[in-house]
Structures are given as C-alpha cells and as structure tokens.
Design a protein around this motif. Structure first.
Motif, PDB file in Angstrom:
ATOM      1  N   ASP A 198      81.295-135.272 -41.346  1.00  0.00           N
ATOM      2  CA  ASP A 198      80.040-134.680 -40.794  1.00  0.00           C
ATOM      3  C   ASP A 198      79.349-135.651 -39.693  1.00  0.00           C
ATOM      4  N   PRO A 199      79.223-135.400 -38.478  1.00  0.00           N
ATOM      5  CA  PRO A 199      78.685-136.174 -37.541  1.00  0.00           C
ATOM      6  C   PRO A 199      77.284-136.646 -37.923  1.00  0.00           C
ATOM      7  N   LEU A 200      76.618-135.555 -38.509  1.00  0.00           N
ATOM      8  CA  LEU A 200      74.941-135.982 -38.926  1.00  0.00           C
ATOM      9  C   LEU A 200      75.093-137.015 -39.952  1.00  0.00           C
ATOM     10  N   GLU A 201      75.961-137.240 -40.896  1.00  0.00           N
ATOM     11  CA  GLU A 201      76.160-138.072 -41.855  1.00  0.00           C
ATOM     12  C   GLU A 201      76.453-139.558 -41.377  1.00  0.00           C
ATOM     13  N   ALA A 202      77.662-139.614 -40.464  1.00  0.00           N
ATOM     14  CA  ALA A 202      78.282-140.803 -39.867  1.00  0.00           C
ATOM     15  C   ALA A 202      77.191-141.337 -38.731  1.00  0.00           C
ATOM     16  N   ILE A 203      76.990-140.395 -37.831  1.00  0.00           N
ATOM     17  CA  ILE A 203      76.134-141.085 -36.765  1.00  0.00           C
ATOM     18  C   ILE A 203      74.498-141.217 -37.172  1.00  0.00           C
ATOM     19  N   GLY A 204      74.177-140.047 -37.672  1.00  0.00           N
ATOM     20  CA  GLY A 204      72.839-139.878 -37.990  1.00  0.00           C
ATOM     21  C   GLY A 204      72.675-141.034 -38.891  1.00  0.00           C
ATOM     22  N   GLY A 205      73.555-141.219 -39.940  1.00  0.00           N
ATOM     23  CA  GLY A 205      73.298-142.285 -41.079  1.00  0.00           C
ATOM     24  C   GLY A 205      73.035-143.780 -40.362  1.00  0.00           C
ATOM     25  N   LEU A 237      71.857-144.228 -37.453  1.00  0.00           N
ATOM     26  CA  LEU A 237      70.663-144.380 -36.668  1.00  0.00           C
ATOM     27  C   LEU A 237      69.592-144.557 -37.637  1.00  0.00           C
ATOM     28  N   SER A 238      69.776-144.365 -38.708  1.00  0.00           N
ATOM     29  CA  SER A 238      68.588-144.588 -39.739  1.00  0.00           C
ATOM     30  C   SER A 238      68.960-145.650 -40.603  1.00  0.00           C
ATOM     31  N   GLY A 239      70.126-146.528 -40.380  1.00  0.00           N
ATOM     32  CA  GLY A 239      70.303-147.580 -41.077  1.00  0.00           C
ATOM     33  C   GLY A 239      71.241-147.520 -42.416  1.00  0.00           C
ATOM     34  N   ARG A 240      71.449-146.307 -42.649  1.00  0.00           N
ATOM     35  CA  ARG A 240      72.120-146.085 -43.861  1.00  0.00           C
ATOM     36  C   ARG A 240      73.984-146.080 -43.739  1.00  0.00           C
ATOM     37  N   GLY A 241      74.677-146.339 -44.493  1.00  0.00           N
ATOM     38  CA  GLY A 241      76.037-146.448 -44.485  1.00  0.00           C
ATOM     39  C   GLY A 241      76.475-147.821 -43.863  1.00  0.00           C
ATOM     40  N   PRO A 242      77.907-147.960 -43.679  1.00  0.00           N
ATOM     41  CA  PRO A 242      78.116-149.495 -43.355  1.00  0.00           C
ATOM     42  C   PRO A 242      77.851-149.907 -42.148  1.00  0.00           C
ATOM     43  N   ARG A 275      79.460-148.730 -38.494  1.00  0.00           N
ATOM     44  CA  ARG A 275      79.145-147.559 -37.908  1.00  0.00           C
ATOM     45  C   ARG A 275      77.906-147.554 -36.648  1.00  0.00           C
ATOM     46  N   SER A 276      77.137-148.507 -37.010  1.00  0.00           N
ATOM     47  CA  SER A 276      75.844-148.897 -36.212  1.00  0.00           C
ATOM     48  C   SER A 276      76.474-149.582 -34.991  1.00  0.00           C
ATOM     49  N   GLU A 277      77.354-150.519 -35.194  1.00  0.00           N
ATOM     50  CA  GLU A 277      77.983-151.576 -34.157  1.00  0.00           C
ATOM     51  C   GLU A 277      78.810-150.547 -32.989  1.00  0.00           C
ATOM     52  N   VAL A 278      79.662-149.719 -33.715  1.00  0.00           N
ATOM     53  CA  VAL A 278      80.597-148.730 -32.960  1.00  0.00           C
ATOM     54  C   VAL A 278      79.736-147.563 -32.312  1.00  0.00           C
ATOM     55  N   TYR A 279      78.880-146.789 -33.137  1.00  0.00           N
ATOM     56  CA  TYR A 279      78.298-145.523 -32.525  1.00  0.00           C
ATOM     57  C   TYR A 279      77.014-145.716 -31.908  1.00  0.00           C
ATOM     58  N   ILE A 280      76.151-146.703 -32.170  1.00  0.00           N
ATOM     59  CA  ILE A 280      74.741-146.979 -31.598  1.00  0.00           C
ATOM     60  C   ILE A 280      74.694-147.865 -30.637  1.00  0.00           C
ATOM     61  N   ASP A 281      75.189-149.158 -31.136  1.00  0.00           N
ATOM     62  CA  ASP A 281      75.053-150.318 -30.276  1.00  0.00           C
ATOM     63  C   ASP A 281      75.567-150.324 -28.910  1.00  0.00           C
ATOM     64  N   GLN A 282      76.858-149.749 -28.776  1.00  0.00           N
ATOM     65  CA  GLN A 282      77.506-149.758 -27.536  1.00  0.00           C
ATOM     66  C   GLN A 282      77.159-148.981 -26.477  1.00  0.00           C
ATOM     67  N   PRO A 314      75.972-131.933 -32.238  1.00  0.00           N
ATOM     68  CA  PRO A 314      74.753-131.098 -32.664  1.00  0.00           C
ATOM     69  C   PRO A 314      73.434-131.532 -32.234  1.00  0.00           C
ATOM     70  N   THR A 315      72.643-130.463 -31.721  1.00  0.00           N
ATOM     71  CA  THR A 315      71.456-130.603 -30.982  1.00  0.00           C
ATOM     72  C   THR A 315      70.383-131.584 -31.450  1.00  0.00           C
ATOM     73  N   ASP A 316      70.109-131.589 -32.824  1.00  0.00           N
ATOM     74  CA  ASP A 316      69.165-132.349 -33.493  1.00  0.00           C
ATOM     75  C   ASP A 316      69.678-133.875 -33.553  1.00  0.00           C
ATOM     76  N   LEU A 317      70.843-134.259 -33.620  1.00  0.00           N
ATOM     77  CA  LEU A 317      71.463-135.408 -33.384  1.00  0.00           C
ATOM     78  C   LEU A 317      71.531-135.835 -32.052  1.00  0.00           C
ATOM     79  N   ARG A 318      71.522-135.086 -31.147  1.00  0.00           N
ATOM     80  CA  ARG A 318      71.643-135.470 -29.661  1.00  0.00           C
ATOM     81  C   ARG A 318      70.249-135.912 -29.276  1.00  0.00           C
ATOM     82  N   VAL A 319      69.265-135.033 -29.617  1.00  0.00           N
ATOM     83  CA  VAL A 319      67.755-135.278 -29.597  1.00  0.00           C
ATOM     84  C   VAL A 319      67.376-136.926 -30.191  1.00  0.00           C
ATOM     85  N   ALA A 320      67.877-137.117 -31.322  1.00  0.00           N
ATOM     86  CA  ALA A 320      67.584-138.354 -31.978  1.00  0.00           C
ATOM     87  C   ALA A 320      68.152-139.392 -31.243  1.00  0.00           C
ATOM     88  N   LEU A 321      69.473-139.295 -30.695  1.00  0.00           N
ATOM     89  CA  LEU A 321      70.048-140.183 -30.119  1.00  0.00           C
ATOM     90  C   LEU A 321      69.246-140.814 -28.537  1.00  0.00           C
TER      91      LEU A 321
END
Length: 297
Positions: free
Chosen positions: A135-142, A144-149, A152-159, A266-273
């Motif tokens: 579930d990308p909403l859990e993996a990437i969305g999590g 984004l909000s600081g949840r999870g390992p 994931r933030s380093e790989v999906y968000i920070d880059q 997912p549209t909501d995830l795209r907007v948040a990113l």
C-alpha cells in the motif's frame, strides 16, 4: 579517471542514460553502473541509507581506488569518459571529493517530478523485493508523516529535495560544467536531450543511438515465480561478490519488463508530496533559472 559523471537523480532515467551515452563511439562509460566511489569513505557509504538492500549495494560498489581506476582501463581514444552513480547527489561530501579528484569534471543530473520520483522508487523497491508494504499510502504516506522506519523517509522523501542536493555541486563547480535535464524532456524527445548532452561533452552531437529500449522500468511483478527469481538474483550475486553477466541480465530484464504492472500514483498522496516539495522546487527554479510550475500541480 573519468572526465564526466552522471550524479543523479535516482529513478530518473539514469540507467537508460548510461546505456545511450555508452553507445556513442566517442564516449566510454564505466562497465559498472553505479560504482558509487565518491559516495563512500572508509568502505562505507557516508549518507544515511539504512534501507533494505544497503548491504547489497555496498558489496556491488567499487570502494577501492585501484579497482575504480581499473574501470577505465578499457579507454582507447574516446573523448568523454564517464560513469553514473545517482548516490552522488545524496552524499553530503561527494561534491567535495569529486572536485578534489577531478576538478575539471563535467556533471550531468537528470531530474524527475519529485512526487513521481518517490512513487517510482517505491515501485522499483517493490519490484526488487526491498519493499514489502503493498500500500503506497502506508509506505510513502507514512514516511511523509514520520511513521514507519527511517529508511522509507530517506529513500522515498529525502531524495526528492533536489535543490538541497545540487547546491553543493554549484558551490564547487562552474555552472558551465553542470548540465541539468528533466526526465519529462528526456521521455518526450530523447534524441534532442542526447544531442544537447553530446555537445556538452564535446562529442559528435549528430550520432543517433538506439533508444528503443527503456532500461530499469519500475512496477509490480504479478507472476509469483518470476517475482521470486528476480528478487533473489541480486542478493545471490552480492553474496558471491559479482553481478549477473550482461546477456543473462538483459534476457531476464526483458522477461520482467513484459510482466510489469504499474497502478497510478494515488491523487491524495501526490498532492501531499507536492506540498512537501513546494519550497524546494521554488528554490530549484531560482538555482536553474527554469520554470518548474508543472511540478507544483
């Protein structure tokens, strides 16, 4: 030593770019993509990638200077000598190391819409068995909000914070030695982008490489048997300290690529990113002097 480097960004077409550049008769590309030599110190990467697969990448990277030089022993009369390691944009000290070792280097970066890049990275890790959450909403969305390992933030968000990652290179190299192209332009008119890069590297811009094959596409492998074989190939190779021979890898990749599926972001995830990246995109516009408004919608 190389006289140019493709420094990133990850999941933005660097594998295809490495292949297309290497087909030019006046360009020599390292036979190993992503040697990651300037992104390590003392045998370890100097950026905080704690993600699954880090050990594999370390084993498959070139961390010894003699072995790095050996990558370019095949050079004959090529004018441009290069390698491609997207990790350089993520390393806080790579720019300084490159400047010290190759002060006259030319640098190439290819940048993708940061939200799309994050999703492509997720799908690529899912493809390779390095991401277990379907579930990308859990993996990437999590992330984004600081949840999870943390990885994931380093790989999906920070880059995706390109301005912050490119700034050290602009501080150490003259602008005319840095070429930044956009992934959308690369996809829309590959030949035009390559002509520009050939001119930038001082080789014949009229050479037309075969661009019919797209390398390293991302997506989910629905066939369970194929998925098991593909996701275990790289770990086995890492344990043996080697890579799959090119013909075997190419044949396996053709089979995998035909079986990939990629649901939309997912549209909501795209907007948040997009909102997370907005300040960095505006800074990047000023740094590059280029309109990036398409990345903000």
């Amino acid at each position: 030593m190389p006289n140019f480097l493709v420094i990133g960004a990850a999941r933005s077409g660097t594998t295809s770019l490495h292949s297309y550049l290497g087909s030019h008769p006046e360009i020599y590309m390292s036979p190993v993509k992503e040697p990651n030599f300037f992104a390590q110190e003392g045998g370890h990467f100097d950026f905080g990638d704690s993600a699954p697969g880090r050990r594999i990448r370390t084993r498959l990277s070139i961390l010894d200077s003699e072995k790095y030089h050996a990558l370019f022993r095949g050079v004959t009369d090529e004018k441009a000598i290069g390698e491609a390691s997207p990790s350089y944009m993520g390393s806080p000290r790579a720019a300084g190391r490159i400047q010290q070792a190759i002060p006259g280097a030319r640098l190439i970066a290819i940048l993708r819409h940061p939200a799309e890049r994050a999703y492509a990275n997720y799908m690529g890790r899912l493809r390779d068995g390095r991401e277990r959450n379907l579930d990308p909403l859990e993996a990437i969305g999590g992330a984004l909000s600081g949840r999870g390992p943390r990885w994931r933030s380093e790989v999906y968000i920070d880059q995706g914070f390109y301005h912050a990652r490119l700034q050290p290179f602009y501080e150490r190299f003259d602008r005319e030695r840095i070429r930044v192209c956009l992934f959308d332009d690369f996809v829309r008119d590959t030949d035009a982008v390559l002509r520009d890069l050939f001119s930038f590297l001082g080789v014949d811009p009229e050479f037309e490489p075969d661009t019919s094959v797209v390398h390293n596409s991302t997506g989910w492998i629905p066939n369970p048997l194929l998925r098991v074989v593909w996701t275990n190939a790289k770990p086995i190779g890492a344990r043996l300290g080697t890579r799959l021979p090119r013909p075997i890898h190419a044949a396996a990749w053709r089979l995998v690529r035909r079986n990939l599926t990629r649901p939309p972001l997912p549209t909501d995830l795209r907007v948040a990113l997009i909102e997370r990246y907005r300040p960095d995109v505006l800074e990047l516009e000023r740094l590059l002097g280029r309109d990036l408004s398409d990345w903000l919608v």
